[in-house]
Design a protein around this motif. Structure first.
Motif, PDB file in Angstrom:
ATOM      1  N   VAL A   8      39.110  36.656  48.599  1.00  0.00           N
ATOM      2  CA  VAL A   8      38.607  37.506  49.686  1.00  0.00           C
ATOM      3  C   VAL A   8      37.458  36.817  50.421  1.00  0.00           C
ATOM      4  N   SER A   9      36.535  36.208  49.686  1.00  0.00           N
ATOM      5  CA  SER A   9      35.333  35.641  50.309  1.00  0.00           C
ATOM      6  C   SER A   9      35.573  34.257  50.904  1.00  0.00           C
ATOM      7  N   SER A  10      36.344  33.421  50.192  1.00  0.00           N
ATOM      8  CA  SER A  10      36.505  32.035  50.617  1.00  0.00           C
ATOM      9  C   SER A  10      37.914  31.693  51.067  1.00  0.00           C
ATOM     10  N   ALA A  11      38.790  32.682  51.155  1.00  0.00           N
ATOM     11  CA  ALA A  11      40.177  32.478  51.604  1.00  0.00           C
ATOM     12  C   ALA A  11      40.913  31.476  50.724  1.00  0.00           C
ATOM     13  N   GLU A  12      40.636  31.490  49.423  1.00  0.00           N
ATOM     14  CA  GLU A  12      41.343  30.617  48.491  1.00  0.00           C
ATOM     15  C   GLU A  12      42.688  31.228  48.105  1.00  0.00           C
ATOM     16  N   GLY A  13      43.650  30.369  47.821  1.00  0.00           N
ATOM     17  CA  GLY A  13      44.898  30.824  47.240  1.00  0.00           C
ATOM     18  C   GLY A  13      44.831  30.685  45.734  1.00  0.00           C
ATOM     19  N   ASN A  14      44.994  31.786  45.006  1.00  0.00           N
ATOM     20  CA  ASN A  14      44.830  31.770  43.560  1.00  0.00           C
ATOM     21  C   ASN A  14      46.006  32.464  42.880  1.00  0.00           C
ATOM     22  N   THR A  15      46.383  31.966  41.722  1.00  0.00           N
ATOM     23  CA  THR A  15      47.407  32.603  40.890  1.00  0.00           C
ATOM     24  C   THR A  15      46.920  32.594  39.454  1.00  0.00           C
ATOM     25  N   ALA A  16      47.227  33.676  38.728  1.00  0.00           N
ATOM     26  CA  ALA A  16      46.802  33.782  37.332  1.00  0.00           C
ATOM     27  C   ALA A  16      47.628  34.842  36.638  1.00  0.00           C
ATOM     28  N   LEU A  17      47.623  34.789  35.315  1.00  0.00           N
ATOM     29  CA  LEU A  17      48.282  35.784  34.477  1.00  0.00           C
ATOM     30  C   LEU A  17      47.234  36.457  33.598  1.00  0.00           C
ATOM     31  N   LEU A  18      47.281  37.775  33.538  1.00  0.00           N
ATOM     32  CA  LEU A  18      46.418  38.555  32.653  1.00  0.00           C
ATOM     33  C   LEU A  18      47.293  39.019  31.491  1.00  0.00           C
ATOM     34  N   ILE A  19      47.054  38.477  30.310  1.00  0.00           N
ATOM     35  CA  ILE A  19      47.930  38.676  29.162  1.00  0.00           C
ATOM     36  C   ILE A  19      47.159  39.375  28.048  1.00  0.00           C
ATOM     37  N   GLY A  20      47.779  40.398  27.477  1.00  0.00           N
ATOM     38  CA  GLY A  20      47.154  41.113  26.373  1.00  0.00           C
ATOM     39  C   GLY A  20      48.050  42.205  25.861  1.00  0.00           C
ATOM     40  N   PRO A  21      47.840  42.673  24.637  1.00  0.00           N
ATOM     41  CA  PRO A  21      48.688  43.732  24.073  1.00  0.00           C
ATOM     42  C   PRO A  21      48.520  45.035  24.839  1.00  0.00           C
ATOM     43  N   ARG A  22      49.499  45.911  24.721  1.00  0.00           N
ATOM     44  CA  ARG A  22      49.442  47.206  25.399  1.00  0.00           C
ATOM     45  C   ARG A  22      48.293  48.027  24.827  1.00  0.00           C
ATOM     46  N   GLY A  23      47.571  48.676  25.735  1.00  0.00           N
ATOM     47  CA  GLY A  23      46.431  49.474  25.316  1.00  0.00           C
ATOM     48  C   GLY A  23      45.144  48.697  25.170  1.00  0.00           C
ATOM     49  N   SER A  24      45.144  47.419  25.551  1.00  0.00           N
ATOM     50  CA  SER A  24      43.936  46.602  25.396  1.00  0.00           C
ATOM     51  C   SER A  24      42.997  46.699  26.593  1.00  0.00           C
ATOM     52  N   GLY A  25      43.458  47.286  27.709  1.00  0.00           N
ATOM     53  CA  GLY A  25      42.567  47.481  28.858  1.00  0.00           C
ATOM     54  C   GLY A  25      42.852  46.594  30.050  1.00  0.00           C
ATOM     55  N   LYS A  26      44.051  46.034  30.146  1.00  0.00           N
ATOM     56  CA  LYS A  26      44.363  45.124  31.267  1.00  0.00           C
ATOM     57  C   LYS A  26      44.312  45.847  32.603  1.00  0.00           C
ATOM     58  N   SER A  27      44.972  46.977  32.699  1.00  0.00           N
ATOM     59  CA  SER A  27      44.981  47.724  33.967  1.00  0.00           C
ATOM     60  C   SER A  27      43.583  48.207  34.329  1.00  0.00           C
ATOM     61  N   THR A  28      42.799  48.574  33.319  1.00  0.00           N
ATOM     62  CA  THR A  28      41.427  49.015  33.572  1.00  0.00           C
ATOM     63  C   THR A  28      40.587  47.875  34.129  1.00  0.00           C
ATOM     64  N   ILE A  29      40.790  46.664  33.609  1.00  0.00           N
ATOM     65  CA  ILE A  29      40.059  45.486  34.117  1.00  0.00           C
ATOM     66  C   ILE A  29      40.397  45.249  35.584  1.00  0.00           C
ATOM     67  N   VAL A  30      41.688  45.326  35.917  1.00  0.00           N
ATOM     68  CA  VAL A  30      42.102  45.089  37.295  1.00  0.00           C
ATOM     69  C   VAL A  30      41.507  46.146  38.223  1.00  0.00           C
ATOM     70  N   GLN A  31      41.589  47.405  37.820  1.00  0.00           N
ATOM     71  CA  GLN A  31      41.055  48.471  38.673  1.00  0.00           C
ATOM     72  C   GLN A  31      39.554  48.346  38.842  1.00  0.00           C
ATOM     73  N   ARG A  32      38.841  47.984  37.770  1.00  0.00           N
ATOM     74  CA  ARG A  32      37.390  47.813  37.885  1.00  0.00           C
ATOM     75  C   ARG A  32      37.064  46.638  38.807  1.00  0.00           C
ATOM     76  N   SER A  33      37.832  45.570  38.747  1.00  0.00           N
ATOM     77  CA  SER A  33      37.606  44.421  39.636  1.00  0.00           C
ATOM     78  C   SER A  33      37.816  44.815  41.090  1.00  0.00           C
ATOM     79  N   LEU A  34      38.867  45.595  41.354  1.00  0.00           N
ATOM     80  CA  LEU A  34      39.115  46.040  42.728  1.00  0.00           C
ATOM     81  C   LEU A  34      38.003  46.974  43.221  1.00  0.00           C
ATOM     82  N   ASP A  35      37.489  47.812  42.330  1.00  0.00           N
ATOM     83  CA  ASP A  35      36.372  48.687  42.707  1.00  0.00           C
ATOM     84  C   ASP A  35      35.128  47.867  43.029  1.00  0.00           C
ATOM     85  N   MET A  36      34.893  46.827  42.262  1.00  0.00           N
ATOM     86  CA  MET A  36      33.738  45.956  42.529  1.00  0.00           C
ATOM     87  C   MET A  36      33.903  45.225  43.854  1.00  0.00           C
TER      88      MET A  36
END
Length: 479
Positions: free
Chosen positions: A63-91
């Motif tokens: 968003v800030s520097s117009a970089e193209g980025n790709t990544a995978l967020l990997i973790g067991p179900r119930g570990s908080g992956k979706s919560t991390i993404v939503q908190r990042s978007l809120d920030m």
């Protein structure tokens, strides 16, 4: 007269206090239930600061520097992956002061766009492409565009966004790919290849963040897709310490006076009560069991839904009794929960089978079960002065109750009766027992050998939990 005015004034003051408490309770109940049911994020993330910083940094650079980025967020179900993404978007929303959840008019341009895709919903590239256009507010007819390749259609959509901008530069786009492993199962993986290729080209500022619970997800990607991927992986793990696991429950059940617009006194009392409940031996032992078994935070939070739903003017704080009831329901097996609603006759038939097992019969049929039941009831009626203290059901009624136990899979065909004519194992489902004949046996269903799928201890637990069972039946079960 003055005394009466004082009494009325005190009454009005008490009514005001009750109204305030009612509002506080309602707001606290709504906030907590939304968290426990996953409709609202937790106010604080416990033990997830590292993955949160990595995800936020990646999205913020796009968003800030117009970089193209790709990544995978990997973790067991119930570990908080979706919560991390939503908190990042809120920030991101706070930092860049833009609302990406509402439609913007033609006179203003959003600083960035968010596109959410899910492998559960977007089962093919055509569905995914239509939803990408919808989320990017592209309202043109895409029927002719969808005929070509996915890459051409997607490039056309991006060009529409580029031409609509006054500065001829496209705003960054953040792609959040839920259930990434299911999206990798699309034919030729055109969606993933196109997104990774555009992100790598640096001509269009997009970030692609895949979310998955499969640790071997990289093995699903084709070679050409892997060559476009940055191979950046962000791993999320469950709570590593029991104290962190308890803190997850404490954060979910606590309220903030400013955030939830409740009085400070109510919030402090409510949070003290939550801490007291979580430190009781019974609740602490249950949380420890969940932590040792699988560290599933969603299972932990779901346990408190029943207690939170009981919040009312009568019970303004969480009650330990309600929490214990919820824990008992959670720990009880599904089979025992079904047995709580069966009839007294069906309970007697189960006790009859228990008696047959204790007498050395590993297999039995309905005739043997009914004779055991009738023998006990006759002996009890002879020993009773009134003669008819308990009703003895006739065989057709008892057979109907026996069939109910078969349908509930409390009673299953014995292994020998489930063998085919060639000695191979046949199907041993309820239809084999209740149908006209079983494989390898033409005996009437009253004489087909069965086995009870309960342990003697489970029978005793069933009798102990039922309050409608006479004392004589309880003694029979304990023999």
């Amino acid at each position: 007269m003055p005394a009466r005015r004082k009494t009325l004034s005190q009454t009005h003051m008490q009514m005001d206090v009750d109204v305030d408490n009612s509002v506080d309770i309602s707001r606290a109940k709504k906030a907590i239930l939304n968290r426990l049911n996953g409709h609202a994020p937790l106010p604080a993330l416990v033990g997830l600061d590292g993955p949160l910083d990595s995800v936020y940094s990646l999205l913020n650079r796009t968003v800030s520097s117009a970089e193209g980025n790709t990544a995978l967020l990997i973790g067991p179900r119930g570990s908080g992956k979706s919560t991390i993404v939503q908190r990042s978007l809120d920030m991101l929303k706070q930092k860049h002061d833009t609302d990406t959840d509402i439609d913007v008019d033609s006179s203003s341009v959003s600083k960035y766009h968010i596109v959410r895709l899910s492998g559960f919903v977007h089962t093919n590239d055509k569905i995914a492409l239509r939803d990408i256009a919808r989320q990017l507010l592209i309202k043109q007819d895409l029927e002719n565009i969808l005929i070509g390749s996915f890459a051409d259609a997607f490039t056309y959509i991006l060009n529409l966004m580029r031409s609509s901008d006054d500065e001829k530069s496209m705003p960054p786009v953040l792609f959040i790919l839920e259930e990434f492993d299911l999206l990798a199962q699309h034919p030729k993986q055109s969606l993933l290849y196109t997104l990774f290729d555009i992100a790598q080209s640096q001509q269009t500022p997009i970030a692609v963040l895949g979310i998955t619970a499969r640790i071997d997800v990289m093995d699903l990607l084709e070679k050409r897709v892997k060559s476009r991927f940055s191979h950046r992986q962000i791993h999320v793990s469950n709570a590593k310490a029991l104290e962190d696991f308890v803190d997850i429950a404490r954060v979910a059940l606590s309220i903030d006076d400013n955030e939830h617009r409740v009085t400070n006194a109510f919030a402090e009392s409510f949070n003290r009560n939550v801490s007291a409940i979580l430190t009781t031996d019974f609740v602490a032992s249950f949380i420890s069991d969940i932590f040792d078994f699988g560290k599933d935070a969603r299972l932990l939070l779901r346990t408190f839904v029943y207690a939170a739903n009981k919040l009312s003017n009568e019970h303004p704080y969480l009650q330990l009794a309600h929490v214990k009831t919820a824990i008992a329901r959670e720990t009880a097996s599904a089979k025992m929960q079904i047995l709580e609603s069966i009839s007294l006759l069906e309970v007697c038939l189960i006790i009859s089978m228990k008696s047959l097992v204790q007498s050395g019969s590993s297999k039995y049929n309905f005739e043997m079960i009914y004779n055991e039941y009738k023998t006990f009831m006759s002996r009890h009626m002879l020993a009773t002065a009134g003669g008819g203290a308990m009703k003895v059901y006739k065989k057709p009624v008892a057979l109907k109750a026996f069939e109910t136990l078969v349908e509930l899979e409390i009673v299953r065909p014995a292994l020998s009766s489930a063998l085919g004519s060639d000695g191979s194992a046949g199907t041993s489902g309820r239809n084999d027992l209740l149908a006209g004949s079983t494989q390898g046996s033409r005996a009437p269903k009253e004489y087909r050998m069965v086995q009870m799928m309960l342990e003697p201890g489970q029978v005793l637990d069933l009798v102990a939990k039922r309050f409608d069972i006479p004392a004589v039946i309880r003694r029979w079960a304990q023999q």
